[in-house]
Design a protein around this motif. Sequence first.
Motif, PDB file in Angstrom:
ATOM      1  N   GLN A 173      11.585  16.110 -19.960  1.00  0.00           N
ATOM      2  CA  GLN A 173      11.514  17.053 -18.837  1.00  0.00           C
ATOM      3  C   GLN A 173      10.996  16.284 -17.624  1.00  0.00           C
ATOM      4  O   GLN A 173       9.871  15.780 -17.640  1.00  0.00           O
ATOM      5  CB  GLN A 173      10.606  18.229 -19.164  1.00  0.00           C
ATOM      6  CG  GLN A 173      11.082  19.047 -20.349  1.00  0.00           C
ATOM      7  CD  GLN A 173      10.256  20.297 -20.526  1.00  0.00           C
ATOM      8  OE1 GLN A 173      10.088  21.103 -19.600  1.00  0.00           O
ATOM      9  NE2 GLN A 173       9.717  20.492 -21.736  1.00  0.00           N
ATOM     10  N   PHE A 175      10.158  15.771 -13.506  1.00  0.00           N
ATOM     11  CA  PHE A 175       9.812  16.296 -12.191  1.00  0.00           C
ATOM     12  C   PHE A 175       9.806  15.127 -11.212  1.00  0.00           C
ATOM     13  O   PHE A 175       9.436  14.000 -11.576  1.00  0.00           O
ATOM     14  CB  PHE A 175       8.443  16.979 -12.203  1.00  0.00           C
ATOM     15  CG  PHE A 175       8.429  18.309 -12.916  1.00  0.00           C
ATOM     16  CD1 PHE A 175       8.504  19.492 -12.201  1.00  0.00           C
ATOM     17  CD2 PHE A 175       8.356  18.356 -14.308  1.00  0.00           C
ATOM     18  CE1 PHE A 175       8.494  20.713 -12.858  1.00  0.00           C
ATOM     19  CE2 PHE A 175       8.345  19.576 -14.970  1.00  0.00           C
ATOM     20  CZ  PHE A 175       8.414  20.755 -14.252  1.00  0.00           C
ATOM     21  N   PRO A 196      20.232  18.607 -16.544  1.00  0.00           N
ATOM     22  CA  PRO A 196      19.308  19.699 -16.897  1.00  0.00           C
ATOM     23  C   PRO A 196      17.891  19.231 -17.179  1.00  0.00           C
ATOM     24  O   PRO A 196      16.963  20.043 -17.171  1.00  0.00           O
ATOM     25  CB  PRO A 196      19.951  20.316 -18.145  1.00  0.00           C
ATOM     26  CG  PRO A 196      20.855  19.252 -18.688  1.00  0.00           C
ATOM     27  CD  PRO A 196      21.334  18.485 -17.509  1.00  0.00           C
ATOM     28  N   GLN A 197      17.722  17.942 -17.394  1.00  0.00           N
ATOM     29  CA  GLN A 197      16.375  17.411 -17.656  1.00  0.00           C
ATOM     30  C   GLN A 197      15.485  17.481 -16.411  1.00  0.00           C
ATOM     31  O   GLN A 197      14.260  17.435 -16.535  1.00  0.00           O
ATOM     32  CB  GLN A 197      16.460  15.962 -18.145  1.00  0.00           C
ATOM     33  CG  GLN A 197      17.001  15.799 -19.554  1.00  0.00           C
ATOM     34  CD  GLN A 197      18.515  15.744 -19.613  1.00  0.00           C
ATOM     35  OE1 GLN A 197      19.202  15.937 -18.602  1.00  0.00           O
ATOM     36  NE2 GLN A 197      19.062  15.477 -20.783  1.00  0.00           N
ATOM     37  N   LYS A 199      13.556  19.357 -13.906  1.00  0.00           N
ATOM     38  CA  LYS A 199      13.028  20.716 -13.917  1.00  0.00           C
ATOM     39  C   LYS A 199      12.484  21.179 -12.571  1.00  0.00           C
ATOM     40  O   LYS A 199      12.365  22.385 -12.331  1.00  0.00           O
ATOM     41  CB  LYS A 199      11.910  20.831 -14.966  1.00  0.00           C
ATOM     42  CG  LYS A 199      12.349  20.474 -16.371  1.00  0.00           C
ATOM     43  CD  LYS A 199      13.489  21.355 -16.848  1.00  0.00           C
ATOM     44  CE  LYS A 199      13.930  20.990 -18.253  1.00  0.00           C
ATOM     45  NZ  LYS A 199      15.081  21.815 -18.714  1.00  0.00           N
ATOM     46  N   GLY A 200      12.127  20.240 -11.705  1.00  0.00           N
ATOM     47  CA  GLY A 200      11.564  20.655 -10.423  1.00  0.00           C
ATOM     48  C   GLY A 200      11.338  19.465  -9.516  1.00  0.00           C
ATOM     49  O   GLY A 200      11.217  18.319  -9.969  1.00  0.00           O
ATOM     50  N   VAL A 260      17.694  23.242  -7.956  1.00  0.00           N
ATOM     51  CA  VAL A 260      16.483  22.903  -8.702  1.00  0.00           C
ATOM     52  C   VAL A 260      15.280  23.554  -8.025  1.00  0.00           C
ATOM     53  O   VAL A 260      15.195  23.595  -6.788  1.00  0.00           O
ATOM     54  CB  VAL A 260      16.308  21.369  -8.745  1.00  0.00           C
ATOM     55  CG1 VAL A 260      15.008  20.982  -9.435  1.00  0.00           C
ATOM     56  CG2 VAL A 260      17.490  20.721  -9.442  1.00  0.00           C
ATOM     57  N   ASN A 322       7.805  25.957 -14.267  1.00  0.00           N
ATOM     58  CA  ASN A 322       9.180  25.451 -14.336  1.00  0.00           C
ATOM     59  C   ASN A 322       9.481  24.533 -15.516  1.00  0.00           C
ATOM     60  O   ASN A 322      10.655  24.237 -15.758  1.00  0.00           O
ATOM     61  CB  ASN A 322       9.513  24.722 -13.028  1.00  0.00           C
ATOM     62  CG  ASN A 322       9.577  25.685 -11.854  1.00  0.00           C
ATOM     63  OD1 ASN A 322      10.447  26.536 -11.786  1.00  0.00           O
ATOM     64  ND2 ASN A 322       8.613  25.572 -10.950  1.00  0.00           N
ATOM     65  N   LYS A 323       8.463  24.128 -16.271  1.00  0.00           N
ATOM     66  CA  LYS A 323       8.751  23.357 -17.478  1.00  0.00           C
ATOM     67  C   LYS A 323       9.208  24.300 -18.576  1.00  0.00           C
ATOM     68  O   LYS A 323       8.967  25.511 -18.530  1.00  0.00           O
ATOM     69  CB  LYS A 323       7.524  22.552 -17.908  1.00  0.00           C
ATOM     70  CG  LYS A 323       6.377  23.401 -18.451  1.00  0.00           C
ATOM     71  CD  LYS A 323       5.230  22.520 -18.881  1.00  0.00           C
ATOM     72  CE  LYS A 323       4.124  23.359 -19.526  1.00  0.00           C
ATOM     73  NZ  LYS A 323       2.998  22.508 -20.004  1.00  0.00           N
ATOM     74  N   ASP A 324       9.874  23.739 -19.564  1.00  0.00           N
ATOM     75  CA  ASP A 324      10.333  24.554 -20.695  1.00  0.00           C
ATOM     76  C   ASP A 324       9.173  24.941 -21.591  1.00  0.00           C
ATOM     77  O   ASP A 324       8.194  24.210 -21.715  1.00  0.00           O
ATOM     78  CB  ASP A 324      11.370  23.791 -21.510  1.00  0.00           C
ATOM     79  CG  ASP A 324      12.676  23.634 -20.738  1.00  0.00           C
ATOM     80  OD1 ASP A 324      12.894  24.384 -19.770  1.00  0.00           O
ATOM     81  OD2 ASP A 324      13.464  22.724 -21.113  1.00  0.00           O
TER      82      ASP A 324
END
Length: 324
Positions: A173, A175, A196-197, A199-200, A260, A322-324
């Motif tokens: 993930q 950022f 998709p990895q 996240k922000g 994003v 915003n992280k999974d």
Amino acid sequence: MADTKKIIKAAAGAAAAAAAGIAGLTAAGSYYFYKLAIPKNSGMTIKGRETDPETQKKYDARQKRYDDWIAGQTCEDWFVESSDQLKLHATFLPADVPSKMLMIVVHGYRSSGLWDFGEILPAYKAMGFNILMPDDRAHGKSEGDYIGFGWQDHFDVNRWIYYAITKLGSDVQIFLHGVSMGGATVMLCAGDPQPPQVKGIIEDCGYSSLNAEMEYCMKHYYKLPVEPFRSEVEFFAKFKANYYDFEDCDCLRALEKATVPMLFIHGSADTFVPKDMAIENFSACNSEKKDLVIFEGSEHAESMLDDLAKYTAAVKKFVEENKD
């Protein structure tokens, strides 16, 4: 009549000579600005300005604090090749506990990841992040003779993103966090389709476009008209450095395509990239999830220094949301 013709010819000659003189002066001035801003070896300090002895002592103490911290970290050298065959370098700091979280920090003009993010790096480690600190082209250990002002750099950051995925796995993930020119860089990344990895994206005090920033600096710092200087600087940049069209480096246009999640940070007392640009950037951003945090009284790239607790809280909130 003959005398009149002589007077007119003399006046025309004088006007032509004056115009040639003015053109020569503007060309010389434009080349000066080109040499000042774009080539790597201009003799400027890492912060791009001379300073008084007391301020220099503060800078030195700050640098020592960062150096002492990084000396206690495990660091790895990563390398990728740019699209124009430059060898680019980054410093990778693995998380203290194995983690799939990665923060890519993108520094500003004539600076470094350690200098621009030294205050918040310990907090990122405490939050469980691996950290990647790329050296922009023409900075640090990365190759290149010309500074990218965000445009070439954003292609380079995209390369780092995909390289990190190959190194850390498809479930990483990611950022991005950029300051100043790095803020512009990550905003330009936001305009590209991201995997998709990602996240922000966090941007701090980035300009709305290179042209807008040049116009502001020409008027605010040098009290000069934008043209013909802007066009001539662009000419020298293309001729000498194989540069792009300055209008390509447009964060507003990129942000109109962003999807994003974005966090915008800016100091209200910024006289280098005015606060109005942050408001423009935020308004242009198409992302459904976006936020703007203004630090009252903070100057350019100093929000983190002025109120680290508030800064860290804003970033941590953004990451958690915003992280999974």
